[in-house]
Design a protein around this motif. Structure first.
Motif, short mmCIF file in Angstrom:
data_model
loop_
_atom_site.label_atom_id
_atom_site.label_comp_id
_atom_site.label_asym_id
_atom_site.label_seq_id
_atom_site.Cartn_x
_atom_site.Cartn_y
_atom_site.Cartn_z
N TYR A 55 -1.06 -6.14 -2.10
CA TYR A 55 0.17 -5.51 -1.67
C TYR A 55 -0.08 -4.23 -2.20
N SER A 56 -0.15 -3.13 -1.58
CA SER A 56 -0.48 -1.86 -2.02
C SER A 56 0.65 -0.85 -1.62
N ILE A 57 0.86 0.12 -2.34
CA ILE A 57 1.49 1.53 -2.01
C ILE A 57 0.85 2.28 -1.35
N LEU A 58 1.06 2.69 -0.04
CA LEU A 58 0.44 3.77 0.68
C LEU A 58 1.30 4.94 0.66
N ASN A 92 -1.56 5.13 -5.84
CA ASN A 92 -1.14 6.26 -6.80
C ASN A 92 -2.43 6.42 -7.76
N GLN A 93 -3.56 5.67 -6.94
CA GLN A 93 -4.72 5.89 -8.04
C GLN A 93 -5.88 6.61 -7.16
N ALA A 94 -6.23 6.30 -5.88
CA ALA A 94 -7.13 6.84 -5.34
C ALA A 94 -6.85 7.76 -3.88
N ASP A 95 -7.51 8.55 -3.44
CA ASP A 95 -7.39 9.18 -2.28
C ASP A 95 -8.40 8.67 -1.46
N VAL A 96 -7.93 8.13 -0.34
CA VAL A 96 -8.61 7.61 0.79
C VAL A 96 -8.75 8.27 2.24
N LYS A 97 -9.43 8.35 2.85
CA LYS A 97 -9.39 9.07 4.20
C LYS A 97 -9.54 7.82 5.41
N VAL A 98 -8.37 8.16 6.44
CA VAL A 98 -8.36 7.23 7.50
C VAL A 98 -9.39 7.38 8.43
N THR A 99 -10.23 6.40 8.41
CA THR A 99 -11.49 6.49 9.42
C THR A 99 -11.50 5.55 10.71
N GLY A 100 -10.22 4.94 10.63
CA GLY A 100 -10.07 3.98 11.84
C GLY A 100 -8.76 3.35 12.04
N VAL A 101 -8.27 3.22 13.33
CA VAL A 101 -6.93 2.53 13.46
C VAL A 101 -7.40 1.38 14.42
N TYR A 102 -6.98 0.15 14.08
CA TYR A 102 -7.25 -0.89 15.08
C TYR A 102 -5.81 -1.57 15.73
N VAL A 147 13.79 -10.35 -8.12
CA VAL A 147 12.42 -10.19 -8.77
C VAL A 147 12.00 -8.52 -8.13
N LEU A 148 11.39 -7.75 -8.79
CA LEU A 148 10.77 -6.48 -8.30
C LEU A 148 9.42 -6.40 -8.51
N PRO A 149 8.57 -6.34 -7.45
CA PRO A 149 7.29 -6.18 -7.79
C PRO A 149 6.88 -4.81 -8.43
N MET A 150 5.97 -4.74 -9.17
CA MET A 150 5.19 -3.49 -10.08
C MET A 150 4.09 -3.44 -9.48
N TYR A 151 3.80 -2.25 -8.86
CA TYR A 151 2.26 -1.84 -8.46
C TYR A 151 1.59 -0.81 -9.63
N THR A 152 2.52 -0.11 -10.40
CA THR A 152 2.10 0.84 -11.40
C THR A 152 2.58 0.38 -12.77
N SER A 153 2.11 0.86 -13.81
CA SER A 153 2.70 0.60 -15.12
C SER A 153 3.48 1.36 -15.63
N LYS A 159 14.01 6.89 -11.32
CA LYS A 159 13.88 7.93 -12.37
C LYS A 159 12.59 7.79 -13.13
N PHE A 160 12.25 6.58 -13.51
CA PHE A 160 10.98 6.24 -14.16
C PHE A 160 9.80 6.11 -13.51
N ASN A 161 10.15 5.68 -12.18
CA ASN A 161 8.71 5.43 -11.40
C ASN A 161 8.96 6.02 -9.87
N PRO A 162 9.14 7.36 -9.60
CA PRO A 162 9.38 7.83 -8.37
C PRO A 162 8.32 7.54 -7.22
N SER A 163 7.16 7.12 -7.66
CA SER A 163 6.02 7.03 -6.69
C SER A 163 6.14 5.75 -6.14
N GLN A 164 6.81 4.77 -6.43
CA GLN A 164 6.74 3.63 -5.82
C GLN A 164 8.14 3.13 -5.13
#
Length: 793
Positions: A102-105, A170-180, A466-472, A641-646
């Motif tokens: 489960y990732s944040i895109l 919020n870790q790595a940049d990725v390029k969209v290379t396809g849509v299925y 419950v609130l899932p956390m993807y970053t620290s 306020k503390f985690n605006p990216s998620q």
């Protein structure tokens, strides 16, 4: 001749409106159920067939011996994939490692949390993804990503997504290379909304690269594609020791046996017990298929019953037609034609009824089915089935009525005979046997669900979120976040954990305790938590105490559940030393068992420990003095306020726990649906028969009234035969229902009992429904003026 058959058929339909209505409505209901069940069975049996390599794709799984029993795990260690390629590569075309995520895109200001997976590049060919943009080779670049059609539209609308740069977690940049193309609902991968390269996961997760013993963590999925003509069972036998030959002596105690589970069995044959496949959802396919067939059979029984019951009414017609030269074959054709006309009318109404019921049926069955109007096979099946129903349902009336002797009929000496009603009685008994069995089954299913729902959870789920956390970020500012939320009055408690209270993501076998059998292999659930976890979820202590910041030694302390204490055989667990990964830990408390996984199974031995790392979830207890909406709005404000990216996401624990009953509740709703339809169709038939019998005995009723019979006496006379038939049905259905339901309940460790009152309630209910159905016609006939009754010819 055809026109003549049609005219007579239409004339009889119009003349006998009540019987025509009962027959058409009954058949329509039965056929609509057959259509819906047919669509459902087709959807289930065609699961995963979207993938062209369906018959050669396998999941690598393992049987392991833990806690004295053989368990089956879908997860495997990472090096196993390379071992399969290296030592058994001749049997595989592809072998790929996978990790669900489960990732944040994010792209620009848009941020969504999506479910996807990290795969090695060959997965696109294995699953035969239908690429709408780009190619299946898009995962060759370690910083690439493939998006499903719906996710691509959510981010980019109608713009071309290819070569756009997105950010993942919020870790790595990725390029969209396809849509299925979005995978269908009846695919195991239907919720696979993005696919990222395995290399990306590998390089972004240090723990994967630095595992001390890579053969120990069973944290990955391995999928493979067999070469043409390879047999999964044969290859399974070859690779069964692929892990055993590589692990250390401690892990070898688990006797790991690797095997291949074919994609064709993932959905319907997914249950394992003691190392053997015990089936799965396939039992429901057959159960509902048989139920649908029986409901349709009830409708056909109605048709045959009413047609044969009215034979005397048409006896004179048959006699006259034979007298003027009609041969038996012509009369047979006539009655078959009438039967087929009624069946095809019913089929038309059934299609309309099925279309109206389909949204409800989809919601109950958790499907996205539609009637395939443009599919020739559907029409061929439907019309062919209608033809068969018409011939079967019309066969008895056609041959029975056409056998009458014209001389006896026209002289008025024809009588149906003392045994003429016997087939009708047998068919009515079959109808109510099926109906009562379905009623009993429905009651048992809902009792099983209720029984498990009433089982103590071991904690208080009210107001737990419950609130899932993807970053620290929240972990880093945990105290500040908790202080702000508590001060605002939104929450009363807050804690971190490695998994939500309704799930468990981790287990361990490296546990040692006093007097443990050195040859015993174990598997304990491990839950990493923060201080105040217990206060937040409201667990109950049986012995000892909770974790506390006042005790510095609690960093190496453990809390056990009752199941763990019982399994270890510890008489005085508090203060006992337990070695975990060779490190000594003190037991500081014992909590009452909490239901973490299936509420129908026994609670597993569990260990709670303080987490030295960020938890996967945050758990908050909403202030009962504040509305949930207002509290969550405040939580969202503070979290952003503390985690605006998620993106802000949450689940109520009580709702997540309720989902554990979805499958059983779905079965119960479908069983209820079938039971109601079966009762409805059976009552239609009884209503028609009661009407006919009352009409047939009109003169007898008039004579009895003149001689002093009361309405009650006449009601009893007309209802008695039907009551006897229903009682016989109840006696027959009881052992049948008991046998099959007892078998069904055996799959649950924690299960209800089949009590005698259930059969009594079902029987009494069927009797009451029958009496209500018959009473209308019986009382109507009993209240008729005897003068008119005696004039009746």
């Amino acid at each position: 001749m055809f026109r003549n058959y049609l005219k007579i058929a239409i004339r009889n339909l119009v003349k006998n409106k009540v019987y025509s209505f009962i027959n058409i409505i009954g058949l329509s209901a039965g056929m609509a159920v057959a259509i819906l069940i047919g669509l459902w069975m087709w959807d289930e049996l065609s699961f995963n067939k979207y993938h062209q390599n369906y018959d050669r794709i396998v999941r690598v799984m393992q049987h392991v011996t833990n806690n004295g029993e053989v368990q089956t795990w879908p997860n495997t260690p990472l090096p196993l994939a390379e071992e399969l390629r290296k030592s058994y590569g001749s049997d595989f075309k592809h072998v790929t490692v996978s990790q669900d995520a489960y990732s944040i895109l994010s792209y620009g200001e848009k941020k969504f949390s999506k479910k996807g997976a990290y795969f090695e590049p060959q997965i696109t060919e294995m699953l035969t993804l239908k690429m709408l943009k780009g190619t299946r080779n898009g995962l060759q670049n370690p910083n690439a990503i493939l998006l499903s059609e719906s996710v691509a539209k959510a981010f980019f609308g109608e713009a071309d997504p290819l070569d756009k740069i997105m950010r993942i977690d919020n870790q790595a940049d990725v390029k969209v290379t396809g849509v299925y193309e979005d995978l269908p609902h009846n695919s195991e991968f239907h919720d696979l909304t993005f696919i990222a390269p395995w290399q990306l996961y590998y390089y972004n997760n240090e723990w994967v690269r630095t595992m001390a013993d890579p053969w120990r963590p069973n944290a990955f999925h391995i999928y493979a594609q067999l070469i043409p003509n390879a047999d999964a069972a044969t290859v399974s036998h070859k690779i069964k020791d692929a892990k055993l030959n590589k692990v250390n002596k401690e892990l070898a105690k688990k006797k790991p046996e690797v095997f291949l589970h074919p994609m064709s069995q993932w959905h319907l044959y997914s249950d394992f017990k003691n190392g053997f496949n015990t089936g799965g959802k396939i039992q429901y396919v057959w159960l509902f298929g048989i139920s649908g067939l029986f409901v349709l059979l009830l409708a056909c029984i109605n048709f045959m019953n009413l047609s044969t019951a009215r034979s005397e009414k048409r006896a004179k017609e048959v006699g006259i037609r034979k007298a003027v030269g009609s041969v038996r074959a012509q009369i047979v054709y006539q009655f078959f034609f009438e039967s087929l006309l009624m069946v095809f009318c019913s089929f038309g109404f059934a299609l309309l009824l099925a279309q109206l019921l389909l949204p409800f049926f989809n919601s109950v069955a958790d499907k996205t089915m539609s009637i395939p109007w443009s599919n020739p096979l559907f029409w061929a099946t439907g019309l062919g089935f209608s033809l068969l129903c018409g011939l079967v349902a019309g066969s008895y009336p056609a041959f029975y009525l056409s056998s009458f002797q014209p001389l006896k009929i026209l002289k008025g000496t024809f009588r149906a005979g003392r045994w003429a009603a016997l087939p009708r009685k047998v068919l009515v008994t079959i109808q109510f046997t099926v109906s009562v069995t379905l009623i009993i089954g429905t009651i048992i299913v809902f009792r099983q669900v209720k029984f498990a729902q009433n089982r103590p959870m071991g904690y208080n789920s009210n107001g737990l979120v419950v609130l899932p956390m993807y970053t620290s970020e929240i972990h880093t500012h945990f105290d500040a976040v908790k202080r702000d939320l508590t001060k605002s009055g939104a929450i009363t408690e807050m804690a971190e954990a490695g998994s939500p209270p309704t799930e468990n993501y981790s287990s361990t076998s490296t546990i040692e305790w006093k007097d443990k059998d050195p040859n015993l292999s174990v598997d304990f659930q491990t839950i990493a938590i923060s201080f105040d976890y217990g206060k937040t979820i409201g667990w109950s202590f049986k012995e000892g105490r909770d974790f506390s910041k006042e005790f510095s030694t609690d960093s190496s302390g453990l809390i056990l559940n009752e199941a763990a204490v019982k399994f270890m055989g510890l008489k005085n667990p508090v203060g006992e030393t337990i070695k975990w990964y060779g490190t000594s830990n003190k037991v500081i408390g014992v909590v009452k068992d909490m239901i973490v996984q299936s509420p129908f199974q026994q609670v597993k031995p569990s260990i709670y420990h303080l987490a030295p790392y960020p938890g996967g979830v945050i758990i908050v207890k909403i202030n009962p003095l504040t509305s949930a909406g207002k509290a969550l709005s405040e939580v969202e404000t503070v979290f952003k306020k503390f985690n605006p990216s998620q993106p802000f996401e949450y689940q109520f624990v009580d709702e997540e726990y309720a989902k554990k009953f979805d499958n059983e509740e779905r079965i119960g709703k479908l069983a209820t649906f079938f039971a109601i339809l079966a009762i409805f169709i059976s009552c239609l038939g009884i209503f028609g028969l009661a009407s006919f019998i009352a009409e047939q005995r009109t003169k007898e009723i008039g004579i009895r009234k003149v001689l002093g019979a009361s309405v009650t006496n006449l009601w009893q006379m007309l209802s008695k035969d039907f009551v006897i038939l229903v009682i016989i049905s109840c006696v027959i259905s009881a052992p049948i229902a008991y046998y099959f339901l007892q078998e069904w309940l055996q799959k649950y460790t924690y299960r209800t009992e089949i009590s005698g009152w259930i059969f009594a309630v079902a029987g009494v209910g069927a009797l009451l429904i029958t009496l209500l159905t018959v009473s209308f016609q019986a009382i109507k006939a009993a209240l008729m003026n005897p003068v008119k009754s005696l004039k009746t010819e």
